[in-house]
Design a protein around this motif. Sequence first.
Motif, PDB file in Angstrom:
ATOM      1  N   LYS A  53      30.500  25.269  68.575  1.00  0.00           N
ATOM      2  CA  LYS A  53      31.004  26.517  69.151  1.00  0.00           C
ATOM      3  C   LYS A  53      32.076  26.237  70.206  1.00  0.00           C
ATOM      4  O   LYS A  53      33.059  26.985  70.313  1.00  0.00           O
ATOM      5  N   GLY A  54      31.886  25.163  70.975  1.00  0.00           N
ATOM      6  CA  GLY A  54      32.885  24.794  71.966  1.00  0.00           C
ATOM      7  C   GLY A  54      34.196  24.397  71.319  1.00  0.00           C
ATOM      8  O   GLY A  54      35.275  24.784  71.784  1.00  0.00           O
ATOM      9  N   GLN A  55      34.117  23.629  70.233  1.00  0.00           N
ATOM     10  CA  GLN A  55      35.327  23.222  69.514  1.00  0.00           C
ATOM     11  C   GLN A  55      36.010  24.425  68.870  1.00  0.00           C
ATOM     12  O   GLN A  55      37.248  24.520  68.875  1.00  0.00           O
ATOM     13  N   ASP A  56      35.218  25.359  68.331  1.00  0.00           N
ATOM     14  CA  ASP A  56      35.796  26.563  67.726  1.00  0.00           C
ATOM     15  C   ASP A  56      36.530  27.401  68.779  1.00  0.00           C
ATOM     16  O   ASP A  56      37.600  27.964  68.500  1.00  0.00           O
ATOM     17  N   ALA A  57      35.955  27.488  69.972  1.00  0.00           N
ATOM     18  CA  ALA A  57      36.605  28.253  71.037  1.00  0.00           C
ATOM     19  C   ALA A  57      37.954  27.656  71.390  1.00  0.00           C
ATOM     20  O   ALA A  57      38.903  28.369  71.721  1.00  0.00           O
ATOM     21  N   PHE A  58      38.047  26.362  71.268  1.00  0.00           N
ATOM     22  CA  PHE A  58      39.257  25.637  71.655  1.00  0.00           C
ATOM     23  C   PHE A  58      40.292  25.591  70.536  1.00  0.00           C
ATOM     24  O   PHE A  58      41.490  25.801  70.766  1.00  0.00           O
ATOM     25  N   PHE A  59      39.843  25.328  69.296  1.00  0.00           N
ATOM     26  CA  PHE A  59      40.777  25.045  68.202  1.00  0.00           C
ATOM     27  C   PHE A  59      40.742  26.042  67.043  1.00  0.00           C
ATOM     28  O   PHE A  59      41.407  25.835  66.036  1.00  0.00           O
ATOM     29  N   LYS A  60      39.980  27.104  67.179  1.00  0.00           N
ATOM     30  CA  LYS A  60      39.915  28.111  66.111  1.00  0.00           C
ATOM     31  C   LYS A  60      40.188  29.508  66.657  1.00  0.00           C
ATOM     32  O   LYS A  60      41.066  30.215  66.178  1.00  0.00           O
ATOM     33  N   ASP A  61      39.423  29.880  67.691  1.00  0.00           N
ATOM     34  CA  ASP A  61      39.558  31.220  68.261  1.00  0.00           C
ATOM     35  C   ASP A  61      40.509  31.243  69.457  1.00  0.00           C
ATOM     36  O   ASP A  61      40.967  32.320  69.854  1.00  0.00           O
ATOM     37  N   TYR A  62      40.752  30.059  70.052  1.00  0.00           N
ATOM     38  CA  TYR A  62      41.612  29.961  71.241  1.00  0.00           C
ATOM     39  C   TYR A  62      41.166  30.977  72.295  1.00  0.00           C
ATOM     40  O   TYR A  62      41.973  31.679  72.909  1.00  0.00           O
ATOM     41  N   ASN A  63      39.852  31.031  72.520  1.00  0.00           N
ATOM     42  CA  ASN A  63      39.239  32.098  73.304  1.00  0.00           C
ATOM     43  C   ASN A  63      38.772  31.583  74.661  1.00  0.00           C
ATOM     44  O   ASN A  63      37.864  30.759  74.741  1.00  0.00           O
ATOM     45  N   ASP A  95      49.298  27.033  74.249  1.00  0.00           N
ATOM     46  CA  ASP A  95      50.093  26.072  73.478  1.00  0.00           C
ATOM     47  C   ASP A  95      49.427  25.744  72.149  1.00  0.00           C
ATOM     48  O   ASP A  95      50.097  25.632  71.112  1.00  0.00           O
ATOM     49  N   LEU A  96      48.096  25.579  72.168  1.00  0.00           N
ATOM     50  CA  LEU A  96      47.362  25.278  70.933  1.00  0.00           C
ATOM     51  C   LEU A  96      47.431  26.454  69.960  1.00  0.00           C
ATOM     52  O   LEU A  96      47.589  26.261  68.755  1.00  0.00           O
ATOM     53  N   LYS A  97      47.318  27.659  70.499  1.00  0.00           N
ATOM     54  CA  LYS A  97      47.385  28.853  69.658  1.00  0.00           C
ATOM     55  C   LYS A  97      48.762  28.995  69.040  1.00  0.00           C
ATOM     56  O   LYS A  97      48.895  29.297  67.838  1.00  0.00           O
ATOM     57  N   GLU A  98      49.803  28.764  69.821  1.00  0.00           N
ATOM     58  CA  GLU A  98      51.164  28.877  69.311  1.00  0.00           C
ATOM     59  C   GLU A  98      51.433  27.843  68.223  1.00  0.00           C
ATOM     60  O   GLU A  98      52.072  28.142  67.203  1.00  0.00           O
ATOM     61  N   ALA A  99      50.905  26.621  68.423  1.00  0.00           N
ATOM     62  CA  ALA A  99      51.100  25.560  67.432  1.00  0.00           C
ATOM     63  C   ALA A  99      50.198  25.738  66.214  1.00  0.00           C
ATOM     64  O   ALA A  99      50.455  25.177  65.149  1.00  0.00           O
ATOM     65  N   ALA A 117      31.546  13.697  67.423  1.00  0.00           N
ATOM     66  CA  ALA A 117      32.218  14.436  66.352  1.00  0.00           C
ATOM     67  C   ALA A 117      33.337  13.573  65.789  1.00  0.00           C
ATOM     68  O   ALA A 117      34.215  13.135  66.539  1.00  0.00           O
ATOM     69  N   HIS A 118      33.279  13.290  64.495  1.00  0.00           N
ATOM     70  CA  HIS A 118      34.354  12.575  63.806  1.00  0.00           C
ATOM     71  C   HIS A 118      35.277  13.648  63.254  1.00  0.00           C
ATOM     72  O   HIS A 118      34.962  14.310  62.263  1.00  0.00           O
ATOM     73  N   ASN A 119      36.410  13.846  63.913  1.00  0.00           N
ATOM     74  CA  ASN A 119      37.269  14.991  63.657  1.00  0.00           C
ATOM     75  C   ASN A 119      38.639  14.607  63.131  1.00  0.00           C
ATOM     76  O   ASN A 119      39.133  13.511  63.402  1.00  0.00           O
ATOM     77  N   SER A 120      39.261  15.548  62.414  1.00  0.00           N
ATOM     78  CA  SER A 120      40.690  15.459  62.136  1.00  0.00           C
ATOM     79  C   SER A 120      41.336  16.758  62.606  1.00  0.00           C
ATOM     80  O   SER A 120      40.705  17.822  62.574  1.00  0.00           O
ATOM     81  N   TYR A 121      42.570  16.660  63.051  1.00  0.00           N
ATOM     82  CA  TYR A 121      43.282  17.807  63.617  1.00  0.00           C
ATOM     83  C   TYR A 121      44.610  17.985  62.887  1.00  0.00           C
ATOM     84  O   TYR A 121      45.283  17.007  62.571  1.00  0.00           O
ATOM     85  N   ASP A 122      44.987  19.237  62.669  1.00  0.00           N
ATOM     86  CA  ASP A 122      46.279  19.556  62.068  1.00  0.00           C
ATOM     87  C   ASP A 122      47.123  20.326  63.084  1.00  0.00           C
ATOM     88  O   ASP A 122      46.581  20.973  63.992  1.00  0.00           O
ATOM     89  N   ASN A 123      48.444  20.238  62.925  1.00  0.00           N
ATOM     90  CA  ASN A 123      49.367  20.840  63.898  1.00  0.00           C
ATOM     91  C   ASN A 123      49.033  20.358  65.309  1.00  0.00           C
ATOM     92  O   ASN A 123      48.966  21.151  66.257  1.00  0.00           O
ATOM     93  N   ALA A 124      48.838  19.076  65.410  1.00  0.00           N
ATOM     94  CA  ALA A 124      48.347  18.480  66.662  1.00  0.00           C
ATOM     95  C   ALA A 124      49.430  17.696  67.391  1.00  0.00           C
ATOM     96  O   ALA A 124      49.143  16.679  68.026  1.00  0.00           O
ATOM     97  N   GLN A 125      50.651  18.162  67.328  1.00  0.00           N
ATOM     98  CA  GLN A 125      51.754  17.450  67.979  1.00  0.00           C
ATOM     99  C   GLN A 125      51.487  17.245  69.465  1.00  0.00           C
ATOM    100  O   GLN A 125      51.956  16.259  70.053  1.00  0.00           O
ATOM    101  N   ALA A 126      50.740  18.148  70.069  1.00  0.00           N
ATOM    102  CA  ALA A 126      50.409  18.015  71.493  1.00  0.00           C
ATOM    103  C   ALA A 126      49.596  16.762  71.769  1.00  0.00           C
ATOM    104  O   ALA A 126      49.563  16.274  72.903  1.00  0.00           O
TER     105      ALA A 126
END
Length: 301
Positions: A53-63, A95-99, A117-126
Motif C-alpha cells: 500500500k505504501g508503494q502504491d501510494a508513491f508509484f501508482k496513486d501519487y497520493n 515529479d513522479l506523477k508527471e513522469a 521488495a524485488h522491484n522494477s520501475y518504468d519511467n524512472a528517469q528520476a
Amino acid sequence: MKTQLITLGTCLALLVSCNNASKTSENKTKDKMETETVQTESTMKDLKSIVNKGQDAFFKDYNETDLRTYFNEDYIQHNPHVPTGLEPVVAFLPDLKEAGTTVKTHRLLQDGDLVVAHNSYDNAQAFGAKEIVAFDIYRVENGKIAEHWDAITPIVTETASGRSQTDGPTTVIDVAKTEANKTLVKNFVNDVLMGKNPSKISEYINPEKYYQHNTQVKDGLKGLGEAIEYLKSQNNMFVYHKVHRVIGEGNFVLTQSEGEWNGGKPHAYYDLFRIDDGKLVEHWDIIQEIPAEQAHSNTMF
C-alpha cells in the motif's frame, strides 16, 4: 465423627474450588497469551500489505494522504540521493506523477520487521534510467514504514545467461527452513564471496543447476567460475568487507553487504539467493557504487 466428616467435606470442597480457580486463572492466562500471539502473527503477516500500500501510494496513486498513512513522519532514508524524512518524499510526488513512474513487485519477503521488495520501475528517469531494477528493504514499525534501504541499477536486455534481472520463481516455500537457509547463505558469503574458504564453493552451490541473473555471468557453477577467473585476470575482482543484513523467508535469502570494486571504489552488494534442498540454485543481484557525497548522514547501510 460427624464433625470430622464435615471438616473433611469442607476441605475437599475448598480443594476443588481452589483447583477450579487455578484452572480458570491458567485458562485466562493461556487465552490471553494465545490472543496476543494471534494478534502478533496477524500484525506481522500484514507487513507485506503495508509495504504494498505504501508503494502504491508513491508509484501508482501519487497520493499524499495515503503516503502519510503508511509512512512515519520521522521516516529514515538510506537511498544516498534522497534526503531523510517524509517531507522530501512527499515533495517528490508531483515529479513522479508527471513522469508516470510505476513499480512492479516481483518478489516480496518478510523477516521480522523487515520486508524486501524485488522491484522494477518504468519511467524512472528520476532514479537514473527509464527502466530500473531495485531491491528495496523496508522496516515497518507500528503499522507504518519507518526506514528504507535500496540498491538500484538500469535494466539490461541482453544478458550472459539469457535470463532477465527479475524473472524466475517467485513463490515463497519451505518457511520452516528459513533459519537454516539464512545460515547457509551467510556461510557461503563468508567462505566464498569474502574469500575465507573459497574452495568450499561446490558445497554450497548445486552443481547440476545454478540459474544466474547477474547480467554478465552465465548459468551454472562453471559460469560463475569463468566470471571469477576473468575478473581476476583483469585485476578487478570484487571484494566483500562486511555483511550488514541477512534477510530471509523460506527458500529466498537476501544479503546486504559492502565492499570494493572497480579500482577500489566502495560498493553496496545486494545478493538474493533461492535455496532448494540445502543448496543454492538461483541468484539475482544488484551492485551499486556508493557515492562520496550523500543527501543525509545515515549511510547506505
